[in-house]
Write a protein that holds these residues in place. Structure first.
Motif, mmCIF file in Angstrom:
data_model
loop_
_atom_site.group_PDB
_atom_site.id
_atom_site.type_symbol
_atom_site.label_atom_id
_atom_site.label_comp_id
_atom_site.label_asym_id
_atom_site.label_seq_id
_atom_site.Cartn_x
_atom_site.Cartn_y
_atom_site.Cartn_z
ATOM 1 N N GLY A 181 0.819 -1.198 0.000
ATOM 2 C CA GLY A 181 0.000 0.000 0.000
ATOM 3 C C GLY A 181 0.854 1.249 0.000
ATOM 4 N N PRO A 182 0.267 2.392 -0.333
ATOM 5 C CA PRO A 182 1.035 3.640 -0.367
ATOM 6 C C PRO A 182 1.258 4.204 1.026
ATOM 7 C CG PRO A 182 -1.257 4.080 -0.860
ATOM 8 C CD PRO A 182 -1.134 2.584 -0.700
ATOM 9 N N MET A 238 1.013 7.422 3.632
ATOM 10 C CA MET A 238 0.070 8.514 3.840
ATOM 11 C C MET A 238 0.800 9.844 3.705
ATOM 12 S SD MET A 238 -2.091 9.480 7.283
ATOM 13 C CE MET A 238 -3.197 8.088 7.201
ATOM 14 N N SER A 239 0.283 10.725 2.867
ATOM 15 C CA SER A 239 0.894 12.047 2.743
ATOM 16 C C SER A 239 0.573 12.865 3.988
ATOM 17 C CB SER A 239 0.370 12.763 1.490
ATOM 18 O OG SER A 239 -1.034 12.900 1.536
ATOM 19 N N GLY A 240 1.588 13.502 4.533
ATOM 20 C CA GLY A 240 1.398 14.330 5.712
ATOM 21 C C GLY A 240 1.285 13.555 7.004
ATOM 22 N N GLY A 241 1.675 12.307 7.010
ATOM 23 C CA GLY A 241 1.592 11.525 8.241
ATOM 24 C C GLY A 241 1.885 10.067 7.972
ATOM 25 N N ARG A 242 1.643 9.244 8.977
ATOM 26 C CA ARG A 242 1.882 7.811 8.867
ATOM 27 C C ARG A 242 0.565 7.055 8.772
ATOM 28 N NH1 ARG A 242 6.771 6.476 13.170
ATOM 29 N NH2 ARG A 242 8.383 7.715 12.156
ATOM 30 N N ALA A 243 0.570 6.072 7.908
ATOM 31 C CA ALA A 243 -0.632 5.264 7.729
ATOM 32 C C ALA A 243 -0.906 4.446 8.994
ATOM 33 C CB ALA A 243 -0.457 4.354 6.519
ATOM 34 N N PRO A 244 -2.153 4.006 9.181
ATOM 35 C CA PRO A 244 -2.522 3.313 10.428
ATOM 36 C C PRO A 244 -2.154 1.843 10.435
ATOM 37 C CG PRO A 244 -4.436 3.555 9.042
ATOM 38 C CD PRO A 244 -3.317 4.272 8.338
ATOM 39 N N ARG A 251 1.587 -1.021 9.998
ATOM 40 C CA ARG A 251 3.026 -1.189 9.918
ATOM 41 C C ARG A 251 3.541 -0.795 8.532
ATOM 42 N NH1 ARG A 251 5.085 -5.101 13.464
ATOM 43 N NH2 ARG A 251 3.008 -6.002 13.362
ATOM 44 N N ASP A 252 4.680 -0.107 8.507
ATOM 45 C CA ASP A 252 5.316 0.240 7.239
ATOM 46 C C ASP A 252 6.242 -0.910 6.841
ATOM 47 O OD1 ASP A 252 6.535 1.291 5.047
ATOM 48 O OD2 ASP A 252 7.429 3.014 6.068
ATOM 49 N N PHE A 253 5.767 -1.752 5.926
ATOM 50 C CA PHE A 253 6.537 -2.924 5.531
ATOM 51 C C PHE A 253 7.771 -2.550 4.710
ATOM 52 C CE2 PHE A 253 2.506 -4.958 6.549
ATOM 53 C CZ PHE A 253 2.932 -6.096 7.202
ATOM 54 N N ALA A 254 7.731 -1.402 4.076
ATOM 55 C CA ALA A 254 8.883 -0.993 3.265
ATOM 56 C C ALA A 254 10.034 -0.496 4.126
ATOM 57 C CB ALA A 254 8.471 0.089 2.275
ATOM 58 N N GLY A 269 4.525 5.281 -3.320
ATOM 59 C CA GLY A 269 4.465 6.718 -3.153
ATOM 60 C C GLY A 269 3.563 7.128 -2.015
ATOM 61 N N THR A 270 3.255 8.410 -1.952
ATOM 62 C CA THR A 270 2.393 8.935 -0.902
ATOM 63 C C THR A 270 1.104 9.469 -1.508
ATOM 64 O OG1 THR A 270 3.453 11.116 -1.024
ATOM 65 C CG2 THR A 270 4.339 9.552 0.571
ATOM 66 N N VAL A 271 0.013 9.236 -0.816
ATOM 67 C CA VAL A 271 -1.300 9.700 -1.258
ATOM 68 C C VAL A 271 -2.086 10.147 -0.033
ATOM 69 C CG1 VAL A 271 -1.351 8.116 -3.247
ATOM 70 C CG2 VAL A 271 -2.344 7.407 -1.072
ATOM 71 N N PRO A 272 -3.095 10.981 -0.212
ATOM 72 C CA PRO A 272 -3.942 11.353 0.935
ATOM 73 C C PRO A 272 -4.875 10.215 1.321
ATOM 74 C CG PRO A 272 -4.734 12.405 -1.075
ATOM 75 C CD PRO A 272 -3.449 11.732 -1.433
ATOM 76 N N PHE A 273 -5.078 10.073 2.619
ATOM 77 C CA PHE A 273 -5.996 9.069 3.151
ATOM 78 C C PHE A 273 -7.221 9.767 3.745
ATOM 79 C CE2 PHE A 273 -2.570 6.316 2.410
ATOM 80 C CZ PHE A 273 -2.960 5.004 2.624
#
Length: 331
Positions: A211-212, A214-220, A222-225, A234-238
């Protein structure tokens, strides 16, 4: 209606459906053994796929195996069987998690229609780490999912906005701890699949499922990358508001974890049939101090076993599974 014990092909199909269940890092920590003469299928834990640092007590391992057990029950009911399940049947054998007697359906014991109706969702359910819309999950749907958890002896509660923000803060705290702990990063990287390996893997989390960001923050989740470069990551708005639900059980022993896994999968399959996309996070539950903080202090709920994100959006890609021949033995 099935009038005899299932043959080898039927058992293999049941196991194939069982292994479509989610598990931490898609490690698939299970094996099955079919005792042909007895008409019994054993579910066993595979400790070669355990995670000593992330899951030292094997709580997540049991939850994953419980989810596989629930899929097996659904597939059996769909096939006209009335399975009889015993959890942890042998105190001297910790790896034997469940025994399932594949009883044919009969006039006295009909297949469970409520389970059978969930069967189409087994192959549709995928973890989605993509943005969802702002649409709120309607209360009737929420109640359906609460009832699903309750049928398996668990409780599903939907987090208020303040509580969801607290849980997200705990996810970020857990992520920061992982950055400082090389052993945690090593364990995570063992179960991620990058580049050409992602196209041939039979387990783990392939890069196309990360998954991408989160732009402006961290996604809810784990960051597997991590710090590794991943093509297209890349980053996208959530969505501005994350809709989270917490699955809990009263107890916190292996039997409770297996029940939590069955409840989790019942909720996920039900959510899929309702048109919801879902993802999971155990990240803030892997440290005892953070896990305690995930509880709603205003409720009398029990032990939090999983954090779910639900909403309307892409279902997410299918992730690889080990072939049945690698997880099933026949005796």
């Amino acid at each position: 209606m099935v009038a005899r014990q299932p043959d080898a092909g039927t058992v293999a199909a049941l196991v194939a459906d069982a292994t479509a269940a989610p598990s931490m890092h898609n490690a698939q920590p299970w094996t099955f053994r079919h005792l042909t003469a007895e008409g019994v299928l054993e579910l066993r834990a595979d400790l070669t796929r355990a995670m000593p640092r992330t899951d030292p007590d094997h709580r997540a391992l049991h939850i994953g195996c419980g989810a596989a057990l629930f899929n097996l029950r659904v597939a059996a009911a769909h096939g006209g069987l009335a399975p009889e399940v015993r959890l942890l049947p042998d105190p001297a054998d910790d790896l034997l998690l469940a025994v399932v007697r594949l009883a044919p359906g009969s006039a006295d014991r009909a297949p469970d229609a409520g389970l059978a109706r969930l069967h189409p969702a087994i192959r549709r359910r995928h973890t989605s780490r993509h943005p969802f819309t702002e649409q709120v999950v309607p209360e009737p749907v929420r109640q359906t999912l609460r009832d699903a958890a309750a049928r398996e002896g668990a409780e599903l509660s939907f987090a208020d906005e303040w509580h969801a923000e607290l849980v997200l803060d705990l996810v970020r705290d857990a992520e920061s701890r992982d950055v400082l702990d090389p052993s945690g990063r090593t364990e995570l990287e063992r179960w991620t699949r990058l580049g050409p390996e992602a196209d041939t893997a039979v387990d783990g989390v392939p890069e196309y499922a990360f998954g991408p960001r989160m732009s402006g923050g961290r996604a809810p989740w784990r960051d597997f990358a991590g710090r590794r470069p991943v093509a297209g990551h890349g980053t996208v708005p959530f969505e501005r508001t994350q809709h989270l639900a917490l699955l809990s059980t009263r107890g916190d022993r292996p039997a409770d974890w297996l029940s939590a896994g069955q409840a989790l999968e019942r909720v996920l399959l039900g959510a899929t049939l309702e048109g919801l996309a879902t993802s999971l996070s155990s990240h803030p539950l892997e440290s005892p101090d953070l896990r305690w903080l995930t509880r709603d202090p205003l409720s009398s709920g029990g032990q939090i076993q999983m954090v779910l994100r639900l909403g309307y959006g892409p279902e997410g890609p299918a992730t690889p599974r080990r072939p049945v021949r690698d997880v099933l033995t026949v005796a």
